[in-house]
Design an enzyme around this catalytic site. Sequence first.
Site, PDB file in Angstrom:
ATOM      1  CG  ASP A 249       5.340  -7.156  -9.409  1.00  0.00           C
ATOM      2  OD1 ASP A 249       5.178  -7.266  -8.176  1.00  0.00           O
ATOM      3  OD2 ASP A 249       4.865  -6.240 -10.079  1.00  0.00           O
TER       4      ASP A 249
ATOM      5  CG  HIS B 206       1.536 -12.597  -3.111  1.00  0.00           C
ATOM      6  ND1 HIS B 206       0.558 -12.358  -2.175  1.00  0.00           N
ATOM      7  CD2 HIS B 206       1.527 -11.546  -3.959  1.00  0.00           C
ATOM      8  CE1 HIS B 206      -0.038 -11.217  -2.461  1.00  0.00           C
ATOM      9  NE2 HIS B 206       0.525 -10.695  -3.530  1.00  0.00           N
TER      10      HIS B 206
END
Length: 432
Positions: free
Chosen positions: A366, A308
């Site tokens: 996700d 991320h």
Amino acid sequence: MTEDAFKLTSPDGATTLDLPVRKGTLEPNVIDIGRLYRDAGVFTYDPGFVATGSCASDITFIDGEKGVLMYRGYPVEQLAAQSNFIEVAYLLLYGDLPSKIELEEFDTSITRHTMLNEGMLSFFKGFRYDAHPMAMLSAVVGSMSAYYHDTMDINNPDVRNVFAHRILAKLPTIAAAALKLNMGQPFVYPRNDLNYCENLLHMFFAVPAEPYEISPIAAEALDLLFILHADHEQNCSTSTVRMAGSSGANPYSAIAAGISALWGPAHGGANEAVLRMLKEIGDKKNIAKYVEKAKDKSDPFRLMGFGHRVYKNFDPRATIIREMCHKVLKQLGRTDSPLFELALELEQVALKDDYFIEKNLYPNVDFYSGIIYRALGIPTSLFTVMFAIGRTVGWVAHWQEMITDPSGRISRPRQLYTGPAQRDYVEVSKRG
Ligand code: SDX
């Protein structure tokens, strides 16, 4: 915001600038470089905007080091445990938790905007049966500006409010129409006696031939997922909505731009890519091979659902979703879900690997969400559409904040030019 200053001295020492530091409610603070080009003749350079703040915002706060995510100051863990998506949507749009009456009125307004103009349904007759749902979603949302001329005066607060309720209410209906096209089944109209997530399940899975019973755990899981996907400060798709909207383009087109940006596998498309990756890995015995592939710079393969830009610690959403995974699979009697077992094992292997540890690569939002969607019977091609349904309220909140910012102006970054210096045109007959 209060001011201190960073001193900046040019390489030749001839120019020294005091660049004001702006402080928000929580750090990091920012250096205001608005005068940099005028006073020193240089731009800043930050491809991908790793360390660049594009705006001031009151909506969402993330601390990537501590794994903190707050919507309007409320920790996402508390909202996930105690609130519901419609209430969180109100919070993001209007800045505070609603009273009982405000919540009821907001919920009723959303419910009463869930139907589509019948003409919009005819669009779906033009798509191929196997059109990707994200392609249909961005096309149909963009087409809303052809239907709703009454919500185009973006300087009118009442018009902006109608737009917000309309787009939030209609996303599930448009998603359902796309799914029914892919499934070759008739479109199912929304029902006003169902709540937001129940209605979505009904429109997705009901058929005229028999009654459809809504699973409470499915509705509960979707509500949680929509809360967790609702906003995430200046991520790629939200920044796209802000940039598109900054030109004064109509809000439906700005949201359609955000949907397109979300589709990429580096962003919202990752949840679909995670499921495809897990299916490709297939078995726990293959995990080590794929982890090595992910570490190999010559191999384009990345561990989807890992890493991320902001979180250098656990994505708090991933932790909550992983727990919901357990609950959904248990209540649906799917405890033997090999894909979930594979995901859990992959997480354990990756988190013990030096490469992932050194680069602070943890599961993101996700990584587990697709396992829940799959357990609910939602096809992989619709996973990013589910992300878009949750994120739409965040996009709208940021669009509203941008469009009502008195100091707002069109977004127009500069560049470092690396092309040819000036040269003169040569007639084609004289070229080599
Ligand atoms: C979302 O921004 C948001 O807030 C997004 C989001 C939201 O709510 O809106 O949180 C939603 O988009 C989550 C991210 C979903 N994407 C994926 O899961 C795709 C896989 N992840 C990567 O592509 C990547 O981690 C990103 C895109 C998420 C972040 O990319 P960055 O910040 O540009 O980081 P990077 O690509 O520069 O990676 C840093 C290093 C690199 O190695 P070096 O060049 O330093 O040697 O880490 C490596 C990368 O190669 N790396 C990975 C990796 N992610 C990063 N290596 C293997 N597998 C991965 N998944």
